[in-house]
Design a protein around this motif. Structure first.
Motif, PDB file in Angstrom:
ATOM      1  N   GLN A 293       0.449   6.135   8.498  1.00 11.67           N
ATOM      2  CA  GLN A 293      -0.830   5.426   8.482  1.00 11.67           C
ATOM      3  C   GLN A 293      -1.947   6.347   8.019  1.00 11.67           C
ATOM      4  OE1 GLN A 293      -1.262   3.928  12.457  1.00 11.67           O
ATOM      5  NE2 GLN A 293      -0.117   2.050  12.031  1.00 11.67           N
ATOM      6  N   ARG A 294      -1.818   7.629   8.344  1.00 12.99           N
ATOM      7  CA  ARG A 294      -2.862   8.573   7.939  1.00 12.99           C
ATOM      8  C   ARG A 294      -2.711   8.977   6.481  1.00 12.99           C
ATOM      9  NH1 ARG A 294      -4.035  14.631  10.491  1.00 12.99           N
ATOM     10  NH2 ARG A 294      -5.334  15.353   8.733  1.00 12.99           N
ATOM     11  N   PHE A 295      -1.505   9.334   6.065  1.00 16.84           N
ATOM     12  CA  PHE A 295      -1.258   9.748   4.693  1.00 16.84           C
ATOM     13  C   PHE A 295      -0.716   8.555   3.910  1.00 16.84           C
ATOM     14  CE2 PHE A 295      -1.097  13.630   7.144  1.00 16.84           C
ATOM     15  CZ  PHE A 295      -1.825  14.519   6.372  1.00 16.84           C
ATOM     16  N   ARG A 296      -1.579   7.956   3.099  1.00 20.59           N
ATOM     17  CA  ARG A 296      -1.206   6.747   2.371  1.00 20.59           C
ATOM     18  C   ARG A 296      -0.752   7.104   0.960  1.00 20.59           C
ATOM     19  NH1 ARG A 296      -3.033   2.327   5.140  1.00 20.59           N
ATOM     20  NH2 ARG A 296      -1.410   1.307   3.902  1.00 20.59           N
ATOM     21  N   GLU A 297       0.397   6.561   0.595  1.00 16.95           N
ATOM     22  CA  GLU A 297       0.959   6.795  -0.735  1.00 16.95           C
ATOM     23  C   GLU A 297       0.548   5.656  -1.671  1.00 16.95           C
ATOM     24  OE1 GLU A 297       2.700   9.363  -1.722  1.00 16.95           O
ATOM     25  OE2 GLU A 297       3.016  10.394   0.199  1.00 16.95           O
ATOM     26  N   PHE A 298      -0.053   6.008  -2.799  1.00 19.85           N
ATOM     27  CA  PHE A 298      -0.449   5.013  -3.804  1.00 19.85           C
ATOM     28  C   PHE A 298       0.634   4.963  -4.872  1.00 19.85           C
ATOM     29  CE2 PHE A 298      -3.166   4.106  -7.717  1.00 19.85           C
ATOM     30  CZ  PHE A 298      -3.051   2.734  -7.552  1.00 19.85           C
ATOM     31  N   LYS A 299       1.261   3.810  -5.036  1.00 17.29           N
ATOM     32  CA  LYS A 299       2.372   3.646  -5.968  1.00 17.29           C
ATOM     33  C   LYS A 299       1.883   3.127  -7.317  1.00 17.29           C
ATOM     34  CE  LYS A 299       5.639   2.702  -2.223  1.00 17.29           C
ATOM     35  NZ  LYS A 299       6.619   1.739  -1.661  1.00 17.29           N
ATOM     36  N   MET A 300       2.622   3.503  -8.356  1.00 18.16           N
ATOM     37  CA  MET A 300       2.290   3.043  -9.698  1.00 18.16           C
ATOM     38  C   MET A 300       2.369   1.518  -9.746  1.00 18.16           C
ATOM     39  SD  MET A 300       1.490   3.763 -12.872  1.00 18.16           S
ATOM     40  CE  MET A 300       1.953   5.484 -13.166  1.00 18.16           C
ATOM     41  N   PRO A 301       1.247   0.841 -10.029  1.00 16.08           N
ATOM     42  CA  PRO A 301       1.261  -0.625 -10.042  1.00 16.08           C
ATOM     43  C   PRO A 301       1.723  -1.171 -11.388  1.00 16.08           C
ATOM     44  CG  PRO A 301      -0.959   0.155 -10.434  1.00 16.08           C
ATOM     45  CD  PRO A 301      -0.110   1.385 -10.254  1.00 16.08           C
ATOM     46  N   ASP A 302       2.080  -2.449 -11.394  1.00 25.62           N
ATOM     47  CA  ASP A 302       2.376  -3.154 -12.646  1.00 25.62           C
ATOM     48  C   ASP A 302       1.044  -3.652 -13.188  1.00 25.62           C
ATOM     49  OD1 ASP A 302       3.147  -4.694 -14.742  1.00 25.62           O
ATOM     50  OD2 ASP A 302       4.385  -6.087 -13.601  1.00 25.62           O
TER      51      ASP A 302
ATOM     52  N   THR B 114       6.726   3.712  -8.016  1.00 25.70           N
ATOM     53  CA  THR B 114       6.893   5.092  -7.573  1.00 25.70           C
ATOM     54  C   THR B 114       5.555   5.661  -7.128  1.00 25.70           C
ATOM     55  OG1 THR B 114       8.708   5.404  -9.141  1.00 25.70           O
ATOM     56  CG2 THR B 114       7.696   7.385  -8.233  1.00 25.70           C
ATOM     57  N   SER B 115       5.538   6.342  -5.988  1.00 27.47           N
ATOM     58  CA  SER B 115       4.301   6.919  -5.484  1.00 27.47           C
ATOM     59  C   SER B 115       3.825   8.022  -6.414  1.00 27.47           C
ATOM     60  CB  SER B 115       4.517   7.478  -4.076  1.00 27.47           C
ATOM     61  OG  SER B 115       3.329   8.087  -3.595  1.00 27.47           O
ATOM     62  N   ILE B 116       2.533   8.001  -6.760  1.00 25.70           N
ATOM     63  CA  ILE B 116       1.992   9.006  -7.676  1.00 25.70           C
ATOM     64  C   ILE B 116       0.969   9.916  -7.002  1.00 25.70           C
ATOM     65  CG2 ILE B 116       2.402   7.592  -9.724  1.00 25.70           C
ATOM     66  CD1 ILE B 116      -0.547   6.818  -9.703  1.00 25.70           C
ATOM     67  N   ILE B 117       0.424   9.502  -5.862  1.00 28.37           N
ATOM     68  CA  ILE B 117      -0.586  10.326  -5.200  1.00 28.37           C
ATOM     69  C   ILE B 117      -0.597   9.992  -3.711  1.00 28.37           C
ATOM     70  CG2 ILE B 117      -2.467   8.673  -5.571  1.00 28.37           C
ATOM     71  CD1 ILE B 117      -4.359  11.033  -5.996  1.00 28.37           C
ATOM     72  N   ALA B 118      -0.885  10.994  -2.870  1.00 29.06           N
ATOM     73  CA  ALA B 118      -1.007  10.799  -1.429  1.00 29.06           C
ATOM     74  C   ALA B 118      -2.440  11.088  -1.010  1.00 29.06           C
ATOM     75  CB  ALA B 118      -0.043  11.705  -0.677  1.00 29.06           C
ATOM     76  N   VAL B 119      -3.004  10.221  -0.171  1.00 28.78           N
ATOM     77  CA  VAL B 119      -4.391  10.357   0.277  1.00 28.78           C
ATOM     78  C   VAL B 119      -4.417  10.471   1.793  1.00 28.78           C
ATOM     79  CG1 VAL B 119      -6.668   9.268   0.350  1.00 28.78           C
ATOM     80  CG2 VAL B 119      -5.247   9.041  -1.691  1.00 28.78           C
ATOM     81  N   ASP B 120      -5.082  11.497   2.292  1.00 31.06           N
ATOM     82  CA  ASP B 120      -5.288  11.680   3.729  1.00 31.06           C
ATOM     83  C   ASP B 120      -6.502  10.840   4.123  1.00 31.06           C
ATOM     84  OD1 ASP B 120      -5.686  12.471   6.310  1.00 31.06           O
ATOM     85  OD2 ASP B 120      -5.751  14.629   5.894  1.00 31.06           O
ATOM     86  N   THR B 121      -6.259   9.718   4.806  1.00 35.66           N
ATOM     87  CA  THR B 121      -7.348   8.813   5.151  1.00 35.66           C
ATOM     88  C   THR B 121      -8.109   9.238   6.404  1.00 35.66           C
ATOM     89  OG1 THR B 121      -5.816   7.400   6.400  1.00 35.66           O
ATOM     90  CG2 THR B 121      -6.142   6.875   4.064  1.00 35.66           C
ATOM     91  N   ASP B 122      -7.639  10.298   7.084  1.00 35.48           N
ATOM     92  CA  ASP B 122      -8.329  10.797   8.281  1.00 35.48           C
ATOM     93  C   ASP B 122      -8.321  12.323   8.267  1.00 35.48           C
ATOM     94  OD1 ASP B 122      -9.630  10.953  10.683  1.00 35.48           O
ATOM     95  OD2 ASP B 122      -7.897  10.398  11.916  1.00 35.48           O
ATOM     96  N   PRO B 123      -9.034  12.919   7.282  1.00 38.61           N
ATOM     97  CA  PRO B 123      -8.986  14.377   7.155  1.00 38.61           C
ATOM     98  C   PRO B 123      -9.598  15.105   8.332  1.00 38.61           C
ATOM     99  CG  PRO B 123     -10.671  13.455   5.711  1.00 38.61           C
ATOM    100  CD  PRO B 123      -9.907  12.289   6.265  1.00 38.61           C
ATOM    101  N   GLY B 124     -10.448  14.440   9.120  1.00 40.39           N
ATOM    102  CA  GLY B 124     -11.071  15.097  10.258  1.00 40.39           C
ATOM    103  C   GLY B 124     -10.173  15.217  11.458  1.00 40.39           C
ATOM    104  N   ALA B 125      -8.974  14.654  11.394  1.00 40.40           N
ATOM    105  CA  ALA B 125      -8.071  14.687  12.542  1.00 40.40           C
ATOM    106  C   ALA B 125      -7.332  15.998  12.674  1.00 40.40           C
ATOM    107  CB  ALA B 125      -7.067  13.538  12.443  1.00 40.40           C
TER     108      ALA B 125
END
Length: 473
Positions: free
Chosen positions: A6-15, A77-88
């Motif tokens: 839930q914290r580290f969200r993977e953004f996948k290549m969209p169509d 396929t996941s191309i990037i990971a985003v930390d949605t709660d970096p202050g944790a």
């Protein structure tokens, strides 16, 4: 979904198109550690249809970028990971794919322990025996006694030391170890991975290995010149390469496949007509001075497009498509007019939606926006779908005419050749006139010779006497 996921969200290549299966990452706009917001553009990708900017659906800090620029990635396929709660605080993000474990860790592991694998390979189906490690450059080979002790620790009997130095061990059979981006690089460069010497941990082939294999080996002795040799020696004495290999991908790959499918699916017929367009060229100059056309793109192509739209209105059966599955001819009651545009990424054909319903100023504005967007490489897949009839302006290259190939799913395409000053019989006398040649290719399954001839003749007649834009409309 775990708390970490839930914290580290993977953004996948969209169509980003219509059923596309892959896209190439052209440029990253963010790097690990950058702060991103929901909707911020993070990268530009090229699909088989166009270059598209991808917005990030999450807000936070970029934790990892999984692929380099120039990599072709499958949709999903996941191309990037985003930390949605970096202050944790620090936390271990879930890896999108398994990575090979370091060599030292493998040596310390128990025989039944976790086995390092590469993406797409899975664990080896064999027993706990490990593959012999290849000697690394600059590292001395293991002494026989040390090898025997290591073998005993691994649960295997040590082989007796040979009387003479042993020959180098042959590489283990099977598929060479390399990550997907490295395999893609090798494929683009035409390199067989089986011939590449790996230098990475555990015999993994790296990008540097592929580049080293692709580089020409330094010549130890200058070869004797051949009688048929055409390459010229460079300043250093080496020969210039005689070939340049360019990977076929993106828009150019899709265009090539579409043209092959069209050429061998629809029976093409092309007809030609040469026409005096002196009056049309004069009208173009007058329209450029018209206040109602101020700031708009006014050129001969605009009037050719308008003439073709009027011709289609007079012969609506040409604006149709062949439905092979249902064995039907689908006549379109609208015209989405495609304009072939040459771009650095290849030929694309965006279209003006409902072009038949637009006034001349509206058509000029739409045409100008279409060309500008194409040159900037910002044409979206939606702007290239749904076309019904196309114009290709080969005249801008000084070409008289050609035999254009239909866009898949369309019934006709008009080639507009160069406008040149030529001797022409006008009012019984030979005079210099502005002349061009038009070529109309059509699908002979649904457009017969009579219908195709009428469309081409009407278009030419309007360009010869542009007042017909009013009388025939």
């Amino acid at each position: 979904m775990t708390a970490t996921e839930q914290r580290f969200r993977e953004f996948k290549m969209p169509d980003v198109g219509e059923g596309l299966t892959e896209a190439e990452i052209l440029k990253w706009y963010v790097r690990p550690g950058d702060t991103v917001t929901d909707g911020q553009v993070i990268c530009e990708v090229e699909t088989a249809k166009a270059a598209v900017e991808l917005p990030c659906p999450y807000e936070g800090v970029v934790h990892a970028v999984h692929f380099e620029e120039g990599t072709t990635v499958d949709v999903g396929t996941s191309i990037i990971a985003v930390d949605t709660d970096p202050g944790a605080g620090p936390a271990e993000a879930p890896a999108p794919a398994a990575e090979p474990a370091p060599a030292a860790a493998e040596e310390d592991a128990e025989p039944q322990g976790r086995q390092a694998v590469l993406v797409g390979y899975g664990a080896a189906p064999s027993s706990t025996k490990r593959r012999a490690r290849k000697p690394q450059p600059g590292v001395p080979a293991q002494e026989p006694a040390a090898a025997a002790v290591q073998a005993e620790l691994n649960g295997h009997a040590a082989a007796p030391a040979p009387a003479a130095p042993a020959a180098p061990a042959a590489p283990a059979p099977g598929r060479p170890l390399a990550k997907p981006p490295v395999r893609k690089l090798a494929k683009d460069l035409g390199i067989d991975l089986a011939t590449v010497t790996p230098t990475g941990p555990d015999g993994v082939i790296t990008r540097e290995d592929v580049h080293a294999a692709a580089a020409p080996a330094p010549a130890t002795e200058a070869p004797a010149p051949r009688p048929d040799a055409t390459e010229a020696p460079a300043a250093s004495g080496a020969l210039r390469p005689r070939e340049t290999r360019i990977p076929i991908k993106g828009v150019r790959k899709a265009t090539a496949q579409a043209m092959v499918n069209s050429a061998f699916t629809a029976p093409h017929v092309t007809e030609f007509v040469t026409v005096d367009v002196t009056r049309t060229m004069k009208l173009v100059q007058e329209l450029k001075q018209d206040p109602d056309m101020a700031g708009l793109r006014v050129n001969p192509l605009l009037l050719v497009a308008k003439a073709l739209l009027v011709a289609i209105k007079r012969n609506p059966d040409v604006n149709a498509a062949w439905d092979e599955a249902n064995q039907e001819i689908v006549r379109k009651d609208y015209v989405n007019l495609g304009i072939a545009a040459a771009t650095p990424r290849g030929l694309i054909v965006p279209n003006i939606k409902d072009a038949d319903a637009k006034t001349l100023p509206q058509l000029a504005q739409a045409l100008g926006e279409l060309v500008s967007t194409a040159r900037e490489g910002k044409t979206s897949p939606a702007e290239m779908s749904g076309g019904t009839v196309t114009i290709t302006n080969v005249g801008v290259f000084g070409v008289d005419t050609g035999t254009p190939i239909l866009n898949p799913g369309e019934s006709a395409i008009l080639a507009f050749g160069a406008v040149k000053l030529q001797p022409w019989v006008h009012k019984g006398k030979v005079k210099p006139r502005q002349v061009t040649t038009l070529a109309l290719s059509f699908d002979h399954r649904l457009v017969d010779g009579e219908l195709g001839s009428k469309v081409l003749a009407d278009t030419a007649a309007i360009l010869e006497h542009p007042k017909r834009l009013i009388t025939w409309a």
